[in-house]
Enzyme design. Structure first.
Site, PDB file in Angstrom:
ATOM      1  N   PHE A  58      40.596  43.094  37.040  1.00 17.70           N
ATOM      2  CA  PHE A  58      41.070  43.738  38.273  1.00 17.70           C
ATOM      3  C   PHE A  58      42.573  43.563  38.494  1.00 17.70           C
ATOM      4  O   PHE A  58      43.082  43.888  39.572  1.00 17.70           O
ATOM      5  CB  PHE A  58      40.284  43.191  39.481  1.00 17.70           C
ATOM      6  CG  PHE A  58      40.311  41.676  39.596  1.00 17.70           C
ATOM      7  CD1 PHE A  58      41.373  41.028  40.210  1.00 17.70           C
ATOM      8  CD2 PHE A  58      39.280  40.913  39.074  1.00 17.70           C
ATOM      9  CE1 PHE A  58      41.406  39.642  40.309  1.00 17.70           C
ATOM     10  CE2 PHE A  58      39.300  39.522  39.165  1.00 17.70           C
ATOM     11  CZ  PHE A  58      40.382  38.886  39.787  1.00 17.70           C
ATOM     12  N   ARG A  90      43.914  26.544  53.665  1.00 17.25           N
ATOM     13  CA  ARG A  90      42.863  27.102  52.804  1.00 17.25           C
ATOM     14  C   ARG A  90      41.513  27.096  53.522  1.00 17.25           C
ATOM     15  O   ARG A  90      40.731  28.030  53.396  1.00 17.25           O
ATOM     16  CB  ARG A  90      42.730  26.296  51.498  1.00 17.25           C
ATOM     17  CG  ARG A  90      43.770  26.571  50.444  1.00 17.25           C
ATOM     18  CD  ARG A  90      43.741  27.934  49.801  1.00 17.25           C
ATOM     19  NE  ARG A  90      42.577  28.284  49.043  1.00 17.25           N
ATOM     20  CZ  ARG A  90      42.518  29.327  48.216  1.00 17.25           C
ATOM     21  NH1 ARG A  90      43.578  30.104  48.027  1.00 17.25           N
ATOM     22  NH2 ARG A  90      41.413  29.628  47.587  1.00 17.25           N
ATOM     23  N   ARG A 107      39.136  35.169  56.263  1.00 16.24           N
ATOM     24  CA  ARG A 107      38.620  36.134  55.274  1.00 16.24           C
ATOM     25  C   ARG A 107      37.201  36.595  55.627  1.00 16.24           C
ATOM     26  O   ARG A 107      36.858  37.761  55.419  1.00 16.24           O
ATOM     27  CB  ARG A 107      38.678  35.509  53.882  1.00 16.24           C
ATOM     28  CG  ARG A 107      40.116  35.404  53.359  1.00 16.24           C
ATOM     29  CD  ARG A 107      40.207  34.516  52.144  1.00 16.24           C
ATOM     30  NE  ARG A 107      41.456  34.698  51.418  1.00 16.24           N
ATOM     31  CZ  ARG A 107      41.768  34.026  50.308  1.00 16.24           C
ATOM     32  NH1 ARG A 107      40.924  33.142  49.813  1.00 16.24           N
ATOM     33  NH2 ARG A 107      42.916  34.253  49.697  1.00 16.24           N
ATOM     34  N   HIS A 124      46.864  35.368  51.755  1.00 16.85           N
ATOM     35  CA  HIS A 124      47.018  34.513  50.584  1.00 16.85           C
ATOM     36  C   HIS A 124      47.452  33.139  51.062  1.00 16.85           C
ATOM     37  O   HIS A 124      48.264  33.036  51.986  1.00 16.85           O
ATOM     38  CB  HIS A 124      48.099  35.067  49.637  1.00 16.85           C
ATOM     39  CG  HIS A 124      48.520  34.061  48.606  1.00 16.85           C
ATOM     40  ND1 HIS A 124      47.813  33.854  47.440  1.00 16.85           N
ATOM     41  CD2 HIS A 124      49.518  33.134  48.595  1.00 16.85           C
ATOM     42  CE1 HIS A 124      48.388  32.868  46.756  1.00 16.85           C
ATOM     43  NE2 HIS A 124      49.424  32.416  47.439  1.00 16.85           N
TER      44      HIS A 124
HETATM   45  N1  UDP Z   1      40.495  38.823  43.568  1.00 21.52           N
HETATM   46  C1  UDP Z   1      39.667  39.916  43.446  1.00 21.52           C
HETATM   47  N2  UDP Z   1      38.487  39.777  42.767  1.00 21.52           N
HETATM   48  C2  UDP Z   1      38.092  38.581  42.226  1.00 21.52           C
HETATM   49  C3  UDP Z   1      38.936  37.467  42.379  1.00 21.52           C
HETATM   50  C4  UDP Z   1      40.134  37.621  43.057  1.00 21.52           C
HETATM   51  O1  UDP Z   1      39.991  41.006  43.923  1.00 21.52           O
HETATM   52  O2  UDP Z   1      37.008  38.517  41.632  1.00 21.52           O
HETATM   53  C5  UDP Z   1      41.796  38.972  44.289  1.00 21.52           C
HETATM   54  C6  UDP Z   1      41.708  38.503  45.744  1.00 21.52           C
HETATM   55  O3  UDP Z   1      42.510  39.364  46.554  1.00 21.52           O
HETATM   56  C7  UDP Z   1      42.299  37.109  45.636  1.00 21.52           C
HETATM   57  C8  UDP Z   1      43.369  37.292  44.555  1.00 21.52           C
HETATM   58  O4  UDP Z   1      42.776  38.206  43.639  1.00 21.52           O
HETATM   59  O5  UDP Z   1      42.824  36.645  46.872  1.00 21.52           O
HETATM   60  C9  UDP Z   1      43.781  36.019  43.836  1.00 21.52           C
HETATM   61  O6  UDP Z   1      42.638  35.405  43.293  1.00 21.52           O
HETATM   62  P1  UDP Z   1      42.411  33.828  43.362  1.00 21.52           P
HETATM   63  O7  UDP Z   1      41.262  33.497  42.470  1.00 21.52           O
HETATM   64  O8  UDP Z   1      43.702  33.125  43.135  1.00 21.52           O
HETATM   65  O9  UDP Z   1      41.911  33.617  44.888  1.00 21.52           O
HETATM   66  P2  UDP Z   1      42.645  32.994  46.155  1.00 21.52           P
HETATM   67  O10 UDP Z   1      43.500  31.834  45.678  1.00 21.52           O
HETATM   68  O11 UDP Z   1      43.459  34.092  46.785  1.00 21.52           O
HETATM   69  O12 UDP Z   1      41.522  32.534  47.047  1.00 21.52           O
HETATM   70 MG    MG Z   2      44.868  31.659  44.122  1.00 16.41          MG
END
Ligand code: UDP
Ligand code: MG
Length: 165
Positions: A58, A90, A107, A124
């Site tokens: 993605f 977080r 979220r 984020h």
């Molecule tokens: N994301 C997504 N699909 C997934 C995992 C992540 O669309 O299966 C997107 C989502 O917007 C997420 C960002 O990619 O916030 C970054 O992913 P990460 O695993 O770092 O999650 P975060 O740290 O934002 O919780």
């Molecule tokens: Mg992340």
């Protein structure tokens, strides 16, 4: 432990007029805001910010999402500072997948999964100290942060600068 964390209110959050709601939720942490701005996200900045995700299926959609292709072309970037800032933020954000996130987390309350499969999760937040340092240095210059959170140095450049006329 006192630390700092990068927060982005993502383009879906701005488009849905959630800025106030998100900041109100974050104020529950009683942390200090030490930097804030509205920013456009270039492809370069987006790819650098999400460089750890570049092998994910993605990735291209994620870059379009954070650049604002589907919403407004802007994000709000902030640095929060204080006791356990990374962890507290977080926690209020909730899990990455908005359907799995605690329903009263940011979220959980405001996120959605698009038909293209991207988690539009409004916010984020850095996950650890190393990530926070990399991200804060990517999004902010030292003079945009009101506290000395990382060491700095002076450097001479002959770059042209943009000033008010
Ligand atoms: N994301 C997504 N699909 C997934 C995992 C992540 O669309 O299966 C997107 C989502 O917007 C997420 C960002 O990619 O916030 C970054 O992913 P990460 O695993 O770092 O999650 P975060 O740290 O934002 O919780
Ligand atoms: Mg992340």
């Amino acid at each position: 432990m006192i630390n700092q964390t990068l927060i982005l209110i993502k383009p879906d959050g701005l488009k849905k007029s959630l800025t106030g709601n998100v900041l109100t939720r974050l104020s529950e942490t009683k942390l200090d805001i030490v930097a804030a701005k509205i920013a456009r996200v270039s492809k370069k900045l987006a790819e650098e910010h999400y460089k750890e995700m570049k092998d994910k299926p993605f990735f291209n959609e994620l870059i379009k999402y954070i650049m604002g292709h589907y919403h407004k072309k802007k994000v709000m970037a902030l640095v929060y500072w204080g006791e356990d800032a990374i962890k507290k933020v977080r926690q209020i954000c909730g899990s990455t997948n908005p359907e799995e996130a605690d329903t009263v987390s940011i979220r959980g309350q405001y996120g959605r999964i698009t038909t293209k499969g991207v988690y539009e999760n409004v916010i984020h937040a850095s996950t650890n100290g190393k990530e926070a340092e990399r991200e804060i240095k990517l999004w902010f210059q030292p003079d945009e942060v009101i506290m000395d959170i990382y060491s700095t140095k002076t450097a001479k450049t002959d770059k042209e600068v943009w000033v008010w006329a």
